[in-house]
Design a protein around this motif. Structure first.
Motif, PDB file in Angstrom:
ATOM      1  N   LEU A 165       0.861  -1.184   0.000  1.00 64.36           N
ATOM      2  CA  LEU A 165       0.000   0.000   0.000  1.00 64.36           C
ATOM      3  C   LEU A 165       0.893   1.228   0.000  1.00 64.36           C
ATOM      4  CD1 LEU A 165      -2.627  -1.017   2.723  1.00 64.36           C
ATOM      5  CD2 LEU A 165      -2.928  -1.121   0.236  1.00 64.36           C
ATOM      6  N   ASP A 166       0.453   2.284  -0.675  1.00 66.75           N
ATOM      7  CA  ASP A 166       1.215   3.524  -0.608  1.00 66.75           C
ATOM      8  C   ASP A 166       0.806   4.311   0.632  1.00 66.75           C
ATOM      9  OD1 ASP A 166      -1.183   4.866  -1.189  1.00 66.75           O
ATOM     10  OD2 ASP A 166      -0.714   5.079  -3.316  1.00 66.75           O
ATOM     11  N   LYS A 167       1.364   5.489   0.796  1.00 68.87           N
ATOM     12  CA  LYS A 167       1.117   6.257   2.022  1.00 68.87           C
ATOM     13  C   LYS A 167      -0.325   6.744   2.139  1.00 68.87           C
ATOM     14  CE  LYS A 167       3.014  10.449  -0.140  1.00 68.87           C
ATOM     15  NZ  LYS A 167       4.137  11.420  -0.101  1.00 68.87           N
ATOM     16  N   THR A 168      -1.081   6.690   1.043  1.00 66.07           N
ATOM     17  CA  THR A 168      -2.500   7.060   1.099  1.00 66.07           C
ATOM     18  C   THR A 168      -3.385   5.861   1.397  1.00 66.07           C
ATOM     19  OG1 THR A 168      -2.943   6.693  -1.270  1.00 66.07           O
ATOM     20  CG2 THR A 168      -2.035   8.840  -0.638  1.00 66.07           C
ATOM     21  N   GLY A 169      -2.768   4.672   1.508  1.00 67.89           N
ATOM     22  CA  GLY A 169      -3.544   3.471   1.788  1.00 67.89           C
ATOM     23  C   GLY A 169      -4.061   2.771   0.548  1.00 67.89           C
ATOM     24  N   ARG A 170      -3.609   3.192  -0.618  1.00 70.26           N
ATOM     25  CA  ARG A 170      -4.069   2.581  -1.869  1.00 70.26           C
ATOM     26  C   ARG A 170      -3.074   1.552  -2.382  1.00 70.26           C
ATOM     27  NH1 ARG A 170      -6.193   7.790  -5.440  1.00 70.26           N
ATOM     28  NH2 ARG A 170      -7.893   8.411  -4.048  1.00 70.26           N
ATOM     29  N   VAL A 171      -3.605   0.558  -3.121  1.00 66.67           N
ATOM     30  CA  VAL A 171      -2.734  -0.381  -3.818  1.00 66.67           C
ATOM     31  C   VAL A 171      -1.982   0.401  -4.887  1.00 66.67           C
ATOM     32  CG1 VAL A 171      -2.657  -2.424  -5.308  1.00 66.67           C
ATOM     33  CG2 VAL A 171      -4.271  -2.330  -3.382  1.00 66.67           C
ATOM     34  N   PRO A 172      -0.656   0.316  -4.944  1.00 64.33           N
ATOM     35  CA  PRO A 172       0.105   1.127  -5.905  1.00 64.33           C
ATOM     36  C   PRO A 172      -0.204   0.742  -7.346  1.00 64.33           C
ATOM     37  CG  PRO A 172       1.523  -0.498  -4.853  1.00 64.33           C
ATOM     38  CD  PRO A 172       0.215  -0.533  -4.115  1.00 64.33           C
ATOM     39  N   ALA A 173       0.017   1.701  -8.233  1.00 63.44           N
ATOM     40  CA  ALA A 173      -0.228   1.481  -9.656  1.00 63.44           C
ATOM     41  C   ALA A 173       0.702   0.407 -10.206  1.00 63.44           C
ATOM     42  CB  ALA A 173      -0.034   2.786 -10.428  1.00 63.44           C
ATOM     43  N   ASP A 174       0.211  -0.321 -11.218  1.00 66.92           N
ATOM     44  CA  ASP A 174       1.049  -1.267 -11.958  1.00 66.92           C
ATOM     45  C   ASP A 174       1.846  -0.503 -13.005  1.00 66.92           C
ATOM     46  OD1 ASP A 174      -0.062  -3.346 -10.588  1.00 66.92           O
ATOM     47  OD2 ASP A 174      -1.422  -3.967 -12.176  1.00 66.92           O
ATOM     48  N   LEU A 175       3.146  -0.706 -13.030  1.00 66.96           N
ATOM     49  CA  LEU A 175       3.995  -0.167 -14.097  1.00 66.96           C
ATOM     50  C   LEU A 175       4.371  -1.326 -15.004  1.00 66.96           C
ATOM     51  CD1 LEU A 175       4.386   1.834 -11.593  1.00 66.96           C
ATOM     52  CD2 LEU A 175       6.480   2.535 -12.732  1.00 66.96           C
ATOM     53  N   ARG A 197      -6.333   0.047  -9.991  1.00 67.15           N
ATOM     54  CA  ARG A 197      -6.703  -1.197 -10.684  1.00 67.15           C
ATOM     55  C   ARG A 197      -7.935  -1.855 -10.097  1.00 67.15           C
ATOM     56  NH1 ARG A 197      -2.709  -6.501 -10.884  1.00 67.15           N
ATOM     57  NH2 ARG A 197      -4.193  -7.964 -11.803  1.00 67.15           N
ATOM     58  N   PHE A 198      -8.109  -1.761  -8.774  1.00 63.32           N
ATOM     59  CA  PHE A 198      -9.226  -2.431  -8.121  1.00 63.32           C
ATOM     60  C   PHE A 198     -10.377  -1.470  -7.826  1.00 63.32           C
ATOM     61  CE2 PHE A 198      -5.344  -4.779  -7.098  1.00 63.32           C
ATOM     62  CZ  PHE A 198      -5.695  -6.041  -7.570  1.00 63.32           C
ATOM     63  N   GLY A 199     -10.358  -0.313  -8.488  1.00 57.95           N
ATOM     64  CA  GLY A 199     -11.435   0.654  -8.338  1.00 57.95           C
ATOM     65  C   GLY A 199     -11.809   1.224  -9.687  1.00 57.95           C
ATOM     66  N   ASP A 200     -11.611   2.523  -9.855  1.00 61.33           N
ATOM     67  CA  ASP A 200     -11.903   3.204 -11.116  1.00 61.33           C
ATOM     68  C   ASP A 200     -10.655   3.147 -12.003  1.00 61.33           C
ATOM     69  OD1 ASP A 200     -13.019   4.765 -13.106  1.00 61.33           O
ATOM     70  OD2 ASP A 200     -12.615   6.658 -12.068  1.00 61.33           O
ATOM     71  N   ALA A 201     -10.403   1.987 -12.579  1.00 61.08           N
ATOM     72  CA  ALA A 201      -9.147   1.745 -13.292  1.00 61.08           C
ATOM     73  C   ALA A 201      -8.996   2.652 -14.506  1.00 61.08           C
ATOM     74  CB  ALA A 201      -9.063   0.287 -13.719  1.00 61.08           C
ATOM     75  N   ARG A 202      -7.773   3.209 -14.650  1.00 66.07           N
ATOM     76  CA  ARG A 202      -7.425   4.032 -15.804  1.00 66.07           C
ATOM     77  C   ARG A 202      -6.035   3.618 -16.261  1.00 66.07           C
ATOM     78  NH1 ARG A 202      -8.578   6.560 -11.655  1.00 66.07           N
ATOM     79  NH2 ARG A 202      -6.523   7.509 -11.364  1.00 66.07           N
ATOM     80  N   ALA A 203      -5.766   3.783 -17.541  1.00 67.42           N
ATOM     81  CA  ALA A 203      -4.479   3.318 -18.072  1.00 67.42           C
ATOM     82  C   ALA A 203      -3.920   4.315 -19.075  1.00 67.42           C
ATOM     83  CB  ALA A 203      -4.643   1.951 -18.731  1.00 67.42           C
ATOM     84  N   ASP A 204      -2.616   4.539 -18.984  1.00 69.26           N
ATOM     85  CA  ASP A 204      -1.913   5.443 -19.892  1.00 69.26           C
ATOM     86  C   ASP A 204      -0.580   4.808 -20.258  1.00 69.26           C
ATOM     87  OD1 ASP A 204      -3.598   8.115 -19.653  1.00 69.26           O
ATOM     88  OD2 ASP A 204      -3.368   7.305 -17.626  1.00 69.26           O
ATOM     89  N   ILE A 205      -0.013   5.237 -21.382  1.00 68.75           N
ATOM     90  CA  ILE A 205       1.273   4.715 -21.833  1.00 68.75           C
ATOM     91  C   ILE A 205       2.238   5.876 -22.048  1.00 68.75           C
ATOM     92  CG2 ILE A 205       2.471   3.454 -23.668  1.00 68.75           C
ATOM     93  CD1 ILE A 205       0.054   1.745 -24.042  1.00 68.75           C
ATOM     94  N   TYR A 206       3.458   5.701 -21.548  1.00 66.25           N
ATOM     95  CA  TYR A 206       4.504   6.714 -21.620  1.00 66.25           C
ATOM     96  C   TYR A 206       5.727   6.129 -22.318  1.00 66.25           C
ATOM     97  CZ  TYR A 206       1.673   9.007 -18.042  1.00 66.25           C
ATOM     98  OH  TYR A 206       0.637   9.588 -17.351  1.00 66.25           O
ATOM     99  N   ASP A 207       6.462   6.991 -23.022  1.00 67.21           N
ATOM    100  CA  ASP A 207       7.703   6.518 -23.635  1.00 67.21           C
ATOM    101  C   ASP A 207       8.837   6.588 -22.611  1.00 67.21           C
ATOM    102  OD1 ASP A 207       8.614   9.163 -23.517  1.00 67.21           O
ATOM    103  OD2 ASP A 207       8.370   9.533 -25.663  1.00 67.21           O
ATOM    104  N   ALA A 208      10.059   6.274 -23.050  1.00 62.50           N
ATOM    105  CA  ALA A 208      11.194   6.198 -22.135  1.00 62.50           C
ATOM    106  C   ALA A 208      11.550   7.546 -21.517  1.00 62.50           C
ATOM    107  CB  ALA A 208      12.408   5.618 -22.855  1.00 62.50           C
ATOM    108  N   HIS A 209      11.082   8.651 -22.137  1.00 64.94           N
ATOM    109  CA  HIS A 209      11.348   9.998 -21.612  1.00 64.94           C
ATOM    110  C   HIS A 209      10.149  10.561 -20.859  1.00 64.94           C
ATOM    111  CE1 HIS A 209      15.032   9.904 -23.920  1.00 64.94           C
ATOM    112  NE2 HIS A 209      14.347   9.583 -24.999  1.00 64.94           N
ATOM    113  N   TRP A 210       9.204   9.698 -20.553  1.00 63.92           N
ATOM    114  CA  TRP A 210       7.985  10.039 -19.811  1.00 63.92           C
ATOM    115  C   TRP A 210       7.104  11.045 -20.554  1.00 63.92           C
ATOM    116  CZ3 TRP A 210       6.406   6.747 -16.387  1.00 63.92           C
ATOM    117  CH2 TRP A 210       5.272   7.044 -15.627  1.00 63.92           C
ATOM    118  N   ASN A 211       6.996  10.870 -21.850  1.00 63.49           N
ATOM    119  CA  ASN A 211       5.990  11.590 -22.630  1.00 63.49           C
ATOM    120  C   ASN A 211       4.777  10.683 -22.765  1.00 63.49           C
ATOM    121  OD1 ASN A 211       7.719  13.893 -23.377  1.00 63.49           O
ATOM    122  ND2 ASN A 211       8.845  12.371 -24.567  1.00 63.49           N
TER     123      ASN A 211
END
Length: 298
Positions: A165-175, A197-211
């Motif tokens: 769990l992160d400091k907010t008590g949530r399951v951390p995001a999958d990378l 992931r276990f709630g209002d799941a959302r997904a995004d994709i980033y390149d190696a430079h975090w764009n």
């Protein structure tokens, strides 16, 4: 009568599908989800290349796809500290094991993907409920689910890990870090982030430079805005590259709660070769990148 007939029809279709040879099953699954029949013998898209991998796996993948045996590989490559603490990996899940478990944990299975049960409060579940789930998982031959042949022969086992769990008590995001190798400008990595992931799941994709890419995959909706680059992004990239070294393309799944880093799994056939990408040109672009990684220009 109508519901009964519908149920029987679904059962007949399921049994009929199970009898299909792997290449035909994969071709039909790809056509249904992607919208075209694949060229498995001469693949051009990323999904087509993943289908070919399903049918012709590298012998090394079996042990590395085993969620328990891969821990040895990770320990040897990057160290024990990046492994999620293992609570128990019993030969048989018994009431005594259940009583031994802490108040919160995650139950998983070794022989496939998606076998995850998050338990935040053990008092709100029971041994019987978890045993039913465990028996359901153990009864599945995952190599037949999406015809990913490298799962054949993995010993089905139930195991229990610490709940992250992160400091907010949530399951951390999958990378989900798609590692294609190294190019002239550095690592070639595309990272899918699945938040909540276990709630209002959302997904995004980033390149190696975090764009953030204008790209969606599967049925996930994209976030309203880009996430900030993780402060330990360089560490995450280094670890992903270390784990992928010598394996060719592989998806390295990591967790990064509050600047820590934990290993999730290695995935060699993501989506089973039937994952829709929007816009569709990404399927071709990643296919070119994967082919270039296998056959670099002289």
């Amino acid at each position: 009568m109508g519901n009964s007939a519908s149920h029987i029809t679904k059962q007949v279709l399921r049994w009929g599908t199970a009898l299909l040879p792997d290449p035909l099953y994969l071709a039909l699954s790809h056509r249904r989800r992607i919208g075209r029949f694949p060229r498995i013998k001469d693949p051009a898209t990323f999904n087509e290349m993943i289908l070919a991998r399903c049918l012709h796996p590298d012998p090394r993948w079996k042990d590395l796809a085993d969620k328990l045996s891969v821990r040895t590989y990770v320990r040897d490559r990057i160290g024990e500290k990046y492994l999620i603490p293992l609570i128990a990996a019993p030969d048989l899940f018994t009431r005594e094991i259940f009583e031994f478990l802490p108040s919160s944990f995650v139950m998983k299975a070794s022989h496939g993907s998606g076998f995850v049960e998050v338990v935040r409060d053990k008092s709100r579940t029971s041994f019987e409920a978890l045993q039913r789930r465990a028996e359901e998982w153990l009864g599945i031959d995952y190599s037949r689910v999406a015809r990913e042949r490298h799962y054949r022969g993995i010993r089905p086992r139930i195991f229990f890990e610490k709940l992250l769990l992160d400091k907010t008590g949530r399951v951390p995001a999958d990378l989900k870090m798609h590692v294609f190798g190294r190019g002239p400008d550095g690592p070639i990595i595309y990272t899918g982030i699945i938040a909540d992931r276990f709630g209002d799941a959302r997904a995004d994709i980033y390149d190696a430079h975090w764009n953030r890419l204008e790209l969606a995959w599967g049925s996930y909706r994209r976030s309203e805005c880009a996430l900030p680059r993780p402060s330990n992004w360089d560490t995450l990239t280094r670890i992903a590259m270390q784990l992928a070294e010598g394996l060719g393309y592989v998806r390295v799944d990591l967790y990064a709660p509050d600047d820590e880093v934990y290993f999730g799994e290695l995935t060699f056939t993501p989506g089973g070769g039937t994952m829709p990408y929007t816009p569709d040109r990404c399927d071709y672009e990643w296919g070119r990148i994967l082919k270039q990684a296998h056959y670099p220009a002289a």
